[in-house]
Design an enzyme around this catalytic site. Sequence first.
Site, short mmCIF file in Angstrom:
data_model
loop_
_atom_site.label_atom_id
_atom_site.label_comp_id
_atom_site.label_asym_id
_atom_site.label_seq_id
_atom_site.Cartn_x
_atom_site.Cartn_y
_atom_site.Cartn_z
N GLU A 1 -40.74 -10.62 45.26
CA GLU A 1 -42.09 -9.90 45.69
C GLU A 1 -42.51 -10.71 47.00
O GLU A 1 -43.83 -11.28 47.19
CB GLU A 1 -43.15 -9.71 44.71
CG GLU A 1 -42.82 -9.31 43.47
CD GLU A 1 -43.94 -9.40 42.48
OE1 GLU A 1 -45.07 -9.79 42.61
OE2 GLU A 1 -43.67 -8.63 41.51
N GLU B 1 -37.47 -3.22 36.43
CA GLU B 1 -38.49 -3.36 35.64
C GLU B 1 -39.16 -1.90 35.15
O GLU B 1 -40.29 -1.82 35.23
CB GLU B 1 -39.68 -4.24 36.07
CG GLU B 1 -39.15 -5.68 36.75
CD GLU B 1 -40.08 -6.79 37.48
OE1 GLU B 1 -41.41 -6.50 37.09
OE2 GLU B 1 -39.61 -7.58 37.80
O1 9MR Z 1 -44.86 -8.72 31.89
C1 9MR Z 1 -45.33 -10.14 32.77
C2 9MR Z 1 -46.52 -10.60 31.83
O2 9MR Z 1 -46.24 -10.87 30.40
C3 9MR Z 1 -46.96 -11.73 32.55
O3 9MR Z 1 -48.30 -12.22 32.12
C4 9MR Z 1 -47.15 -11.86 34.03
C5 9MR Z 1 -47.43 -13.00 34.81
O4 9MR Z 1 -46.35 -13.96 34.75
O5 9MR Z 1 -45.80 -11.38 34.44
C6 9MR Z 1 -45.36 -10.06 34.06
O6 9MR Z 1 -44.29 -9.57 34.75
C7 9MR Z 1 -44.31 -9.35 35.92
C8 9MR Z 1 -42.97 -9.60 36.60
O7 9MR Z 1 -42.57 -11.20 36.51
C9 9MR Z 1 -42.93 -9.32 38.03
N1 9MR Z 1 -43.18 -7.95 38.40
C10 9MR Z 1 -44.36 -7.37 37.92
C11 9MR Z 1 -44.41 -7.82 36.08
C12 9MR Z 1 -45.50 -7.19 35.76
O8 9MR Z 1 -46.53 -7.51 35.98
#
Ligand code: 9MR
Length: 387
Positions: free
Chosen positions: A178, A292
Amino acid sequence: MLSRREFIAKGTGTVVTMAAAAGTGLLAGCGNNIESHPPTVNSFHDLAGPRSLRAHARRHGLVYGSAVVIPVVEKNTDFDSLLSEQCGILVPSNELKWVALRPSRDEFNFGPPDSLYDFTQRNHMLMRGHTLCWHESVPGWIRKIDNKDEIKQIFVDHITNVCKHYAGKLQSWDVVNEAIDPAAKLPGGLRKSFWYDNLGPDYIDLAFHAARAADPNVKLTYNDYGVEGDNDGDAEKRRLILEMVKGMKSRGVPIDAVGIQSHLNAGQKYGQGVADYIEAFHQLGLEVYLTELDVNDDATVSNDVAERDAIIAKTYTEFLGAALPNPAVKLVLTWDISDRFTWLNGIGSHRKKQPNRSQRPLPFDVDFKPKDCFYALRDSFDRHKRA
Ligand code: 9MR
């Protein structure tokens, strides 16, 4: 017990495999019915082996898998079976991010991700890494350092140590996650972040070079969201990422793959935009991973679960129909596999339009029962054979 599809195929008097049936068009016209009216299964174990997402994906040259929150896997043996039956690859949702892995400057908390790696090995699965660099996962201790050279050294050392720890073990790494944010109005569309502010725009190249030096064979991936839809905002982000990746290629930066996060919204349009985007990377000789995948249906007005599930499944079908025909696409991972653990019902769900309604974005419901989108995924794998 026969699945509805196997039952239909047998009813013709000829026993055919599902893949063959899809290929001959024997089931033409039944596709939508099958997706919206899946067979009754007594337990998710009825969908193991040849009926699994894992097997259907593999039969068509793809690997299907899921993100997992590691404590959940460790505590829930039922869930372990669901994962091992359905997935050919796993990625830890959080445990390889800086905040989890680096509680302090001197600590590397490899225990949880190592236990997931052992689980994947016991179950003949692949594992991918997420993520070596993300603007949202920056520990407090590093933010307190005000010397840019020192931050750069810690950044390179982190990537080197973590990649060396897993060298030869992982299928791929999300090296940078990102990094593009057109709203920041920075050159190249780069996101304003702790890494950008301290290391400058070169931090992306630096991360990929450090990762390659530490693990010569793992596929190095740039991963981002907001590039999936047929709309102007997503088109602009696609353009910026493609420009960035072309620049990296021309400078000899070791990038192997691009990740399309695929957090979709029910009812949005997906098609030519993502198809062209994938083809552009195919032309550059890169692989493409859907990293994802899930479908947010918060904006769906109906509260009827069957109606909602049908709309969600249709979104899966439409998006995968645009993405999977391209042989550059090698991996499809949903962001978790069961609605029980989706991030869309967790922290952050305060943004929900429908605060009293749980989201249903994933192939299995909260009781691990398959939903319409399980069948939509499986049928999509069958429909789009890889070269
Ligand atoms: O699913 C993840 C969630 O459990 C965490 O709290 C969050 C912050 O670390 O990240 C979420 O995963 C994200 C991923 O790392 C990057 N793309 C978006 C995902 C969903 O927010």
